[in-house]
Design a protein around this motif. Structure first.
Motif, PDB file in Angstrom:
ATOM      1  N   ASP A   1      13.392  -9.855 -12.299  1.00 54.74           N
ATOM      2  CA  ASP A   1      13.459 -10.701 -11.101  1.00 54.74           C
ATOM      3  C   ASP A   1      13.052  -9.959  -9.827  1.00 54.74           C
ATOM      4  O   ASP A   1      13.511 -10.292  -8.725  1.00 54.74           O
ATOM      5  CB  ASP A   1      14.872 -11.288 -10.928  1.00 54.74           C
ATOM      6  N   ILE A   2      12.184  -8.980  -9.948  1.00 57.25           N
ATOM      7  CA  ILE A   2      11.666  -8.275  -8.778  1.00 57.25           C
ATOM      8  C   ILE A   2      10.429  -9.013  -8.259  1.00 57.25           C
ATOM      9  O   ILE A   2       9.574  -9.418  -9.038  1.00 57.25           O
ATOM     10  CB  ILE A   2      11.308  -6.814  -9.140  1.00 57.25           C
ATOM     11  N   VAL A   3      10.357  -9.181  -6.958  1.00 63.13           N
ATOM     12  CA  VAL A   3       9.220  -9.837  -6.324  1.00 63.13           C
ATOM     13  C   VAL A   3       8.351  -8.776  -5.653  1.00 63.13           C
ATOM     14  O   VAL A   3       8.860  -7.907  -4.931  1.00 63.13           O
ATOM     15  CB  VAL A   3       9.679 -10.869  -5.279  1.00 63.13           C
ATOM     16  N   ALA A   4       7.041  -8.829  -5.895  1.00 62.47           N
ATOM     17  CA  ALA A   4       6.099  -7.897  -5.277  1.00 62.47           C
ATOM     18  C   ALA A   4       5.110  -8.667  -4.407  1.00 62.47           C
ATOM     19  O   ALA A   4       4.544  -9.673  -4.841  1.00 62.47           O
ATOM     20  CB  ALA A   4       5.357  -7.099  -6.343  1.00 62.47           C
ATOM     21  N   GLN A   5       4.915  -8.194  -3.178  1.00 64.64           N
ATOM     22  CA  GLN A   5       3.908  -8.754  -2.273  1.00 64.64           C
ATOM     23  C   GLN A   5       2.838  -7.691  -2.049  1.00 64.64           C
ATOM     24  O   GLN A   5       3.157  -6.541  -1.775  1.00 64.64           O
ATOM     25  CB  GLN A   5       4.542  -9.121  -0.930  1.00 64.64           C
ATOM     26  N   LEU A   6       1.571  -8.090  -2.176  1.00 64.89           N
ATOM     27  CA  LEU A   6       0.481  -7.126  -2.098  1.00 64.89           C
ATOM     28  C   LEU A   6      -0.615  -7.622  -1.168  1.00 64.89           C
ATOM     29  O   LEU A   6      -1.162  -8.713  -1.373  1.00 64.89           O
ATOM     30  CB  LEU A   6      -0.115  -6.865  -3.484  1.00 64.89           C
ATOM     31  N   ASN A   7      -0.937  -6.819  -0.165  1.00 63.89           N
ATOM     32  CA  ASN A   7      -2.090  -7.064   0.688  1.00 63.89           C
ATOM     33  C   ASN A   7      -3.094  -5.950   0.448  1.00 63.89           C
ATOM     34  O   ASN A   7      -2.775  -4.761   0.603  1.00 63.89           O
ATOM     35  CB  ASN A   7      -1.696  -7.077   2.167  1.00 63.89           C
ATOM     36  N   SER A   8      -4.313  -6.315   0.047  1.00 61.09           N
ATOM     37  CA  SER A   8      -5.376  -5.343  -0.199  1.00 61.09           C
ATOM     38  C   SER A   8      -6.603  -5.781   0.584  1.00 61.09           C
ATOM     39  O   SER A   8      -7.058  -6.913   0.423  1.00 61.09           O
ATOM     40  CB  SER A   8      -5.719  -5.286  -1.696  1.00 61.09           C
TER      41      SER A   8
ATOM     42  N   TYR B   1      -4.661 -11.318  -1.119  1.00 61.42           N
ATOM     43  CA  TYR B   1      -3.265 -11.405  -0.716  1.00 61.42           C
ATOM     44  C   TYR B   1      -2.504 -12.062  -1.871  1.00 61.42           C
ATOM     45  O   TYR B   1      -2.835 -13.178  -2.273  1.00 61.42           O
ATOM     46  CB  TYR B   1      -3.151 -12.233   0.560  1.00 61.42           C
ATOM     47  N   ALA B   2      -1.484 -11.362  -2.392  1.00 66.94           N
ATOM     48  CA  ALA B   2      -0.861 -11.839  -3.638  1.00 66.94           C
ATOM     49  C   ALA B   2       0.654 -11.705  -3.592  1.00 66.94           C
ATOM     50  O   ALA B   2       1.202 -10.817  -2.931  1.00 66.94           O
ATOM     51  CB  ALA B   2      -1.412 -11.057  -4.824  1.00 66.94           C
ATOM     52  N   ILE B   3       1.304 -12.595  -4.329  1.00 66.96           N
ATOM     53  CA  ILE B   3       2.735 -12.493  -4.632  1.00 66.96           C
ATOM     54  C   ILE B   3       2.861 -12.466  -6.149  1.00 66.96           C
ATOM     55  O   ILE B   3       2.305 -13.323  -6.843  1.00 66.96           O
ATOM     56  CB  ILE B   3       3.538 -13.683  -4.053  1.00 66.96           C
ATOM     57  N   MET B   4       3.576 -11.459  -6.662  1.00 72.30           N
ATOM     58  CA  MET B   4       3.739 -11.307  -8.107  1.00 72.30           C
ATOM     59  C   MET B   4       5.220 -11.262  -8.457  1.00 72.30           C
ATOM     60  O   MET B   4       6.025 -10.665  -7.727  1.00 72.30           O
ATOM     61  CB  MET B   4       3.054 -10.027  -8.594  1.00 72.30           C
TER      62      MET B   4
END
Length: 382
Positions: A254-261, A246-249
């Protein structure tokens, strides 16, 4: 008709057999080869290489491939006239094989990740750049229909200013206790190069970079939800690799990416992969094959009130993006581009340095999880 010999190492694995051999190289062969800008055609001629003689022979006979060589050290096969070396082995074996192929003067193309650590990945990058051979890495998801439609929206300025990206990926991989697992057991052993961060974050690196901007920092938590699984022989083994992350990049602009793998999640969405993009003028949700949008002018105005039943179906407010084109197999499309790169010197930007950035993101994500902090990704020193 020009023939182009391609050494295909690790082709007995699931990905190597299905996507690279059958659906790419053999499909191109059946179509009469790859057409060059001049109108001439190039016919790919694969040589199957691996460690298992029985599997290679069976694969060769089943698909009418003339040559196969059981040569795990590559000593014999690299002395041949084939121009391209392709690698889809498990990650820990890949760098040494790539370095041997580069030293032999072969053009090199490989699956991701480029290596299992950044120092080794950079060693491969430097060797390739200094050798003068042509080189590239698989970035197949860029040619998935849903992602191509999403990219088209970005190029047309549909989103206005892009604010955030959310990636939801995963499905339930059976442990083998009751039903057979649908992924190989090495995926869950860290000592064999397994782990969902190793497997997927190189993908997320190039998807984010090509569509939205490079990753500048990451905060990640990786874990092993399922501690024991059953292997192909029916034996229980300890799962030493992570099966969820589970990550926040933070990206450029200034774009925020949230990733659930996760390989320990059950699917309640339209596809195994969904990418949601929100912008000032519109939003979109892309899956593997489809993409749907909601423009600012068609956005409903909900109000929070949990005391009354929901009377609005929010999914009906979205419109499907028309395909407007025929989509080929993603792996096959990139194979065509690499072959034209080798033979006709067409551009091929999906190179080893991009692969190294994928390894850098993977390392930074593990570091972030281990140290429980945000990690900044510096520019690579090639």
């Amino acid at each position: 008709m020009q023939e182009l010999g391609i050494i295909m190492n690790g082709v007995t694995g699931r990905m190597g057999t299905n996507q690279h051999l059958i659906r790419s190289i053999l499909a191109l062969r059946d179509e009469g080869g790859v057409e060059l800008p001049s109108g001439e055609r190039v016919m790919p001629e694969p040589v199957l290489v691996g460690r298992n003689e029985r599997k290679l022979q069976a694969l060769s006979e089943e698909h009418d491939v003339e040559r196969w060589v059981a040569d795990p050290d590559l000593e014999t096969v690299l002395d041949g006239d084939e121009e391209i070396y392709f690698d889809s082995q498990i990650t820990p074996r890949r760098p040494e094989a790539l370095l041997k192929a580069i030293d032999a003067g072969k053009h090199v193309y490989c699956e991701k990740p480029l290596a299992d650590n950044l120092d080794t990945a950079l060693e491969v990058v430097r060797a390739a750049e200094q050798s003068g051979v042509k080189y590239g890495i698989v970035q197949d998801k860029l040619w998935l229909p849903g992602i191509m439609q999403l990219d088209r929206l970005i190029q047309q300025g549909f989103f206005g200013e892009i604010l955030s990206v959310r990636i939801e990926f995963g499905y339930w991989v059976f442990t083998g206790h009751v039903q057979d697992a649908q992924r190989p057991s090495w995926n869950y052993r860290a000592e064999d190069g397994g782990g969902i961060v190793d497997d997927m974050f190189s993908h997320w690196s190039y998807v984010l970079e090509n569509l939205f901007g490079r990753v500048e920092s990451v905060r990640c938590h990786e874990t092993t939800h399922i501690p024991e699984r059953i292997d192909e022989n029916g034996d229980a083994y300890e799962a030493t690799a992570d099966d969820a992350a589970y990550a926040i990049m933070e990206l450029e602009n200034d774009i925020v990416a949230q990733l659930n793998s996760s390989w320990a999640v059950r699917v309640n969405r339209d596809d195994l992969l969904e990418i949601t993009v929100d912008g000032t003028e519109g939003s979109a949700v892309a899956g593997l094959r489809d993409c749907k949008t909601q423009h600012h002018s068609n956005t409903p105005k909900p109000e929070w009130n949990p005391d009354t039943p929901k009377d609005h179906d929010f999914t009906e407010d979205w419109e499907s993006v028309p395909e407007n084109q025929v989509f080929e197999n993603a792996f096959k499309v990139q194979w065509e581009k690499f072959i034209r790169h080798v033979v006709a010197d067409e551009p091929f930007p999906w190179d080893f340095e991009a692969g190294a950035r994928g390894v850098q993101l993977t390392e930074a994500s593990y570091q972030s999880s281990d140290e429980n902090r945000r990690v900044v990704l510096d520019d690579l020193e090639i």
